[in-house]
Design a protein around this motif. Structure first.
Motif, PDB file in Angstrom:
ATOM      1  N   GLU A 104      -8.932  -4.378  -3.504  1.00 15.58           N
ATOM      2  CA  GLU A 104      -8.875  -5.727  -2.788  1.00 15.58           C
ATOM      3  C   GLU A 104      -8.810  -6.801  -3.770  1.00 15.58           C
ATOM      4  O   GLU A 104      -8.017  -7.837  -3.666  1.00 15.58           O
ATOM      5  CB  GLU A 104     -10.263  -5.825  -2.135  1.00 15.58           C
ATOM      6  CG  GLU A 104     -10.033  -6.637  -0.978  1.00 15.58           C
ATOM      7  CD  GLU A 104     -11.146  -6.623   0.089  1.00 15.58           C
ATOM      8  OE1 GLU A 104     -11.358  -7.848   0.608  1.00 15.58           O
ATOM      9  OE2 GLU A 104     -12.052  -5.860  -0.195  1.00 15.58           O
ATOM     10  N   SER A 115      -9.183   6.993  -5.499  1.00 16.12           N
ATOM     11  CA  SER A 115      -9.210   5.492  -4.873  1.00 16.12           C
ATOM     12  C   SER A 115      -9.506   4.400  -6.047  1.00 16.12           C
ATOM     13  O   SER A 115     -10.214   4.435  -6.890  1.00 16.12           O
ATOM     14  CB  SER A 115     -10.367   5.661  -3.634  1.00 16.12           C
ATOM     15  OG  SER A 115     -10.510   4.190  -3.414  1.00 16.12           O
ATOM     16  N   ASN A 164      -3.969   7.734  -0.681  1.00 15.93           N
ATOM     17  CA  ASN A 164      -4.357   8.094  -2.241  1.00 15.93           C
ATOM     18  C   ASN A 164      -3.540   9.501  -2.476  1.00 15.93           C
ATOM     19  O   ASN A 164      -3.915  10.531  -3.110  1.00 15.93           O
ATOM     20  CB  ASN A 164      -6.030   8.585  -2.430  1.00 15.93           C
ATOM     21  CG  ASN A 164      -6.601   7.303  -2.229  1.00 15.93           C
ATOM     22  OD1 ASN A 164      -6.145   6.253  -2.719  1.00 15.93           O
ATOM     23  ND2 ASN A 164      -7.672   7.342  -1.629  1.00 15.93           N
ATOM     24  N   THR A 219       0.718  -1.243   0.075  1.00 14.44           N
ATOM     25  CA  THR A 219       0.068   0.171   0.142  1.00 14.44           C
ATOM     26  C   THR A 219       0.918   1.364  -0.122  1.00 14.44           C
ATOM     27  O   THR A 219       0.384   2.451  -0.273  1.00 14.44           O
ATOM     28  CB  THR A 219      -0.973  -0.081   1.207  1.00 14.44           C
ATOM     29  OG1 THR A 219      -0.211  -0.142   2.393  1.00 14.44           O
ATOM     30  CG2 THR A 219      -2.034  -1.063   1.112  1.00 14.44           C
ATOM     31  N   LYS A 220       2.254   0.988   0.265  1.00 17.16           N
ATOM     32  CA  LYS A 220       3.077   2.225   0.237  1.00 17.16           C
ATOM     33  C   LYS A 220       4.214   1.806  -0.486  1.00 17.16           C
ATOM     34  O   LYS A 220       4.745   0.502  -0.660  1.00 17.16           O
ATOM     35  CB  LYS A 220       3.553   2.512   1.639  1.00 17.16           C
ATOM     36  CG  LYS A 220       2.539   3.277   2.544  1.00 17.16           C
ATOM     37  CD  LYS A 220       3.119   3.768   3.994  1.00 17.16           C
ATOM     38  CE  LYS A 220       1.983   4.386   4.589  1.00 17.16           C
ATOM     39  NZ  LYS A 220       1.290   3.430   5.229  1.00 17.16           N
ATOM     40  N   ASP A 236       1.283   6.257  -1.558  1.00 13.65           N
ATOM     41  CA  ASP A 236       0.423   5.851  -0.305  1.00 13.65           C
ATOM     42  C   ASP A 236      -0.792   5.707  -0.898  1.00 13.65           C
ATOM     43  O   ASP A 236      -1.673   6.576  -0.847  1.00 13.65           O
ATOM     44  CB  ASP A 236       0.654   6.755   0.926  1.00 13.65           C
ATOM     45  CG  ASP A 236       0.219   6.033   1.967  1.00 13.65           C
ATOM     46  OD1 ASP A 236      -0.981   5.325   2.077  1.00 13.65           O
ATOM     47  OD2 ASP A 236       0.552   6.608   3.133  1.00 13.65           O
ATOM     48  N   GLU A 268      -3.345   4.254   0.705  1.00 14.86           N
ATOM     49  CA  GLU A 268      -4.296   4.490   1.682  1.00 14.86           C
ATOM     50  C   GLU A 268      -4.776   5.981   2.040  1.00 14.86           C
ATOM     51  O   GLU A 268      -5.728   6.033   2.572  1.00 14.86           O
ATOM     52  CB  GLU A 268      -3.621   4.086   3.108  1.00 14.86           C
ATOM     53  CG  GLU A 268      -3.604   2.574   3.191  1.00 14.86           C
ATOM     54  CD  GLU A 268      -3.118   1.797   4.447  1.00 14.86           C
ATOM     55  OE1 GLU A 268      -2.396   2.573   5.056  1.00 14.86           O
ATOM     56  OE2 GLU A 268      -2.857   0.701   4.570  1.00 14.86           O
TER      57      GLU A 268
END
Lengths: 185, 460
Positions: free
Chosen positions: A168, A162, A147, A3-4, A143, A145
Motif C-alpha cells: 500500500e 505477499s 501472488n 497490480t497486474k 499478478d 493480487e
C-alpha cells in the motif's frame, strides 16, 4: 503501481550491488531536477559487467543505447539484490527506466526500504530460486493480487510472497503520500 | 531477558522500557548526516513534501559534510555544493562544513584547487571521519545518515545507520524515523593483537565468516579485550564495515577511551549503554586475535576472504590508501611505518580522510621523518582529503581506476566498477598490507617486508 502486468523480463544473477545498478559517476545528477532525473533511466544497470547483463545471454543492456526507458518491465534476480550503498538513486533509476517490479530471492536492507518508502518499485520476494527458469526477453505475467508470476513463454507459474502492508505504501507513491492518505487526526 | 546495546538505545528513543528484535518502532533521531551526493536529493524531497518554508527538525541536529565529489571539474558536482551551501545558510545550520576554498559559483571546467592550509579550512573531509572529529558522534544517540557507511559511528556506542533520501527527508522534517529492531550477532576478539594484524584484518575475517549478506538487517556487535584495546580509529575501521555484511549497524560499547575522545570535542550530554549478560544474540563468534593472519577480500565481494599468504604473489598495478575505513591517522601511520626508507614499485595513492589527518602527515614522525616526507621519498602521490577514488566517482577523480587495473586498497568495497572500471580487480586490505604490496608490486604479507615492535592502532 499496477497490480497486474504483462511485459518482458530482464534476468540478473546474485549480489547485484548499487554500483552496478547506477555507477557513482552518474550520482552528480540531482534527482530533484526533472531533466537530470531522466538520466537515471538512461544509465540504469549499466554497471553490470559484460557476461552478466541480461542472462543467460549476458550482453543485453537494460536500457538500449541512447534511450531513457527500458523495454523490460520486470527484473528477475537472485539473492541480495541492491547490496552496497544507501543511494536512493538505485531504485529510482530502475523506476525511471519504466520498470516497476523486481522479483528476487532476497534484498539488501537499505535498497528494500528505499524501494518502498520512495514509492519507486515493488521489491517482490520469491520463496525459491527461479531465475534459471527465465531468459531475458521472455514474456511474463505478474499478478500481485494472487501472488503469482507466470512465464508465458514457457507456461510455468511461480509463487511470490505477499508485499503485505508495504504494497500500500508503494501504490500510494511512497511514505509521504501514504502518510497523507492515512492521517487519522 | 536482557537487552543488547542496540536494543537499549532503540528502546530509549522509542520511549519504551524494552524492545525485541523484529519489532518496528518509531524512534526519535538525534542527528541526521548528509553529504553532497545525497544531500541535494534529500533537500529536494524535504522542500517538496514539507514546503519551501518548512523548518528542519533541529538545526543543531543536522550535520552536512560535503566530501564525495569535491576535487572534480564535474559541473553538476560543483552545483550540488552550492545547493548545500544555500540550504545551510537558509536554515542557519551551525554544523555545515563548507569546502570554503571553492569560490561561489564553483570553478567552471576546472578541478577546484586544494585547501591552501589544512589548519585553516572549515571543510570536513570524509564525513565518517569528520563527524566524530567535530564532536557529533556521541554514545547512546541515534544517528541517521544518507550513506551506508554511517554504521561507522557505532564505534562510539551509538546506533548509527544509513538510509535513502526519502527517509532522510522525513527525518529532516520530523526528527523521527521507524526502525525494525535488528537481531544482534556478537563478534568477540580475545588475545594479544600481533603487530601485523589491524582492525581491517579483524573485520574482514568476521565478514568472511558470515558472508557479505550474513548480517542483513542485523546488528554486528564487536567486543572482547582485543577490540577494547584498539584506538578510536581502529574501532571505526571495524564498525564501518558492518554494512559489508549487510548489517544495519555495527556497535562497540563506549568505554573510558570513547568518553575521553567525545568529551574533548563536545559538551553535549550522552548516555552509555552496555549489553546485559543475558542479552539474546542470533549468533556469537569468538576469535583468538593472536592466531589471525593478515587478510584480504578478493574481487568482487568484501566477503570473499583469503589470507594474504594465500594470494601472495598476485601482481598489482596500484596501491590505494584512503577512505573512511582506511584513510585515518592510524592508517597513515601504519603505511608510513612500512614504507619508511623504501621505494614503491607501483602507482601508490595516499588520500588522507580529513584535513586533520592531512595535518598529522606533517606532525607525526617515524624515525624523525614526517609521514609526508616518508610518503614523498618512497614515491607515493598524496591527494587532498576526501572520498576520492573509494567509490570511483567522476572520471577525473584522484586515484580512480579508469582502466582494468588490479588494485590493493584500504577501502571498504570491491564490487565490480566500485573504483571506476568495471573490470578492475580490487583487493581490500589493511594499510600494512597495502603498503607492503606497493613495495613489491604484488600482494605481500607485511611480515615479508618489515618487522614492527608492536601494533600500530592500539590505545596508548
Amino acid at each position: 503501481m499496477e497490480t497486474k502486468l504483462t511485459g518482458r523480463v530482464f534476468v540478473l544473477g546474485d549480489d547485484i550491488d548499487t554500483d552496478q545498478i547506477i555507477p557513482a559517476e552518474f550520482l552528480s545528477y540531482n534527482p530533484s531536477v526533472p531533466e537530470e532525473r531522466k538520466q537515471f533511466g538512461r544509465y540504469a544497470l549499466c554497471g553490470v559487467p559484460e557476461g552478466q547483463t541480461g542472462l543467460p545471454q549476458g550482453d543485453i543492456p537494460f536500457t538500449a543505447e541512447g534511450k531513457y526507458q527500458s523495454e523490460f518491465s520486470l527484473i528477475v534476480a537472485g539473492k541480495n539484490f541492491g547490496c552496497g550503498s544507501s543511494r536512493e538513486h538505485a531504485p529510482l533509476a530502475i523506476a525511471e527506466a519504466g520498470c516497476q517490479f523486481i522479483v528476487a530471492e532476497s534484498y539488501a536492507r537499505i535498497f528494500y526500504r528505499n524501494c518502498i518508502n520512495g514509492g519507486y518499485c515493488a521489491p517482490l520476494v520469491t520463496p525459491e530460486t527461479i531465475r534459471a527458469e527465465f531468459s531475458t526477453g521472455d514474456e511474463v505475467t505478474l499478478d500481485i493480487e494472487v501472488n503469482t508470476l507466470v512465464n508465458t513463454t514457457t507456461g510455468k507459474s511461480f509463487a511470490i510472497d505477499s508485499l503485505g502492508d508495504a504494497g500500500e505504501i508503494i501504490s500510494s507513491g511512497g511514505i509521504f503520500k501514504y502518510a497523507r492518505t492515512h492521517q487519522t487526526d | 531477558m536482557g537487552m543488547t546495546i542496540t536494543e537499549k538505545i532503540l528502546a530509549a528513543h522509542a520511549g519504551r522500557d524494552n524492545v525485541t528484535p523484529g519489532e518496528k518502532v518509531w524512534c526519535k533521531v538525534d542527528v541526521l548526516l548528509t553529504h553532497d551526493v545525497c544531500g541535494p536529493g534529500t533537500i529536494g524531497i524535504f522542500e517538496e513534501e514539507f514546503g519551501e518554508d518548512a523548518s528542519v527538525f533541529d538545526p543543531e541536529g543536522v550535520v552536512i559534510i560535503p566530501d564525495h565529489y569535491i576535487f572534480t571539474a564535474d559541473d553538476k558536482a560543483q552545483r550540488n555544493i552550492e545547493i548545500l551551501r544555500s540550504f545551510a545558510a537558509k536554515h542557519k545550520l551551525p554544523y555545515y562544513y563548507d569546502p570554503d576554498f571553492i569560490p561561489s559559483g564553483g570553478c567552471p571546467g576546472e578541478i577546484p584547487p586544494c585547501y591552501p592550509d589544512p589548519r585553516n579550512t572549515n571543510y570536513g573531509g570524509v564525513c565518517h571521519v569528520a563527524l566524530p572529529e567535530r564532536g557529533h558522534a556521541r554514545p547512546g544517540e541515534i544517528l541517521i545518515g544518507t550513506d551506508s557507511h554511517t554504521c561507522t559511528h557505532g564505534a562510539f556506542g551509538q546506533f548509527a545507520t544509513g538510509m535513502g533520501n526519502t527517509d532522510a527527508a522525513f527525518v529532516l522534517g520530523t526528527g523521527k524515523t521507524w526502525l525494525m529492531v535488528p537481531e544482534s550477532q556478537k563478534f568477540t576478539f580475545t588475545g594479544e593483537l600481533p603487530w601485523y594484524i589491524m582492525g581491517k584484518d579483524l573485520v574482514l575475517h568476521a565478514i568472511g565468516e558470515i558472508g557479505f549478506d550474513g548480517a542483513t538487517y542485523g546488528a554486528m556487535e564487536f567486543d572482547g579485550e582485543t577490540v577494547m584495546s584498539l584506538n578510536i580509529d581502529e574501532r571505526c575501521t571495524m564498525t564501518n564495515m558492518a554494512i559489508e555484511a549487510g548489517g544495519k549497524n555495527g556497535i562497540i560499547a563506549a568505554d573510558d577511551l570513547t568518553e575521553e575522545f567525545v568529551q574533548a570535542r563536545t559538551d553535549k550530554p550522552y548516555t552509555k549503554y552496555e549489553s546485559d549478560p543475558d542479552a539474546n544474540y542470533l549468533a556469537t563468534f569468538t576469535y583468538d586475535a593472536s592466531t589471525l593472519e593478515p587478510t584480504v577480500a578478493k574481487p568482487h565481494s568484501p566477503g570473499n576472504r583469503a589470507t594474504v599468504r594465500e594470494v601472495a604473489g598476485t601482481k598489482i598495478d596500484r596501491s590505494y590508501i584512503g577512505s573512511c575505513t582506511g584513510g585515518k591517522t592510524t592508517d597513515m601511520l601504519a603505511a608510513a611505518m612500512v614504507l619508511n626508507g623504501k621505494k614503491v614499485t607501483v602507482d601508490t595513492f595516499i588520500v588522507p580522510a580529513t584535513p586533520a589527518v592531512d595535518i598529522s602527515l606533517d606532525e607525526l614522525k617515524v624515525d624523525g621523518k614526517s609521514l609526508r616526507e616518508i610518503f614523498t621519498e618512497s614515491g607515493c602521490r598524496i591527494g587532498p582529503a576526501g572520498c576520492a577514488a573509494c567509490l570511483g566517482g567522476p572520471q577525473d577523480t584522484f586515484g580512480r581506476a579508469n582502466e582494468p587495473l588490479t588494485v590493493v586498497s584500504t577501502t571498504n568495497r570491491n564490487f565490480p566498477g566500485r573504483m571506476g572500471h568495471k573490470e578492475a580487480q580490487i583487493y581490500l586490505a589493511s594499510p600494512l598490507t597495502a603498503a607492503a604490496s606497493a613495495i613489491t608490486g604484488e600482494l605481500t604479507d607485511p611480515r615479508d617486508v618489515v618487522t614492527l615492535t608492536g601494533p600500530v592502532g592500539t590505545r596508548e
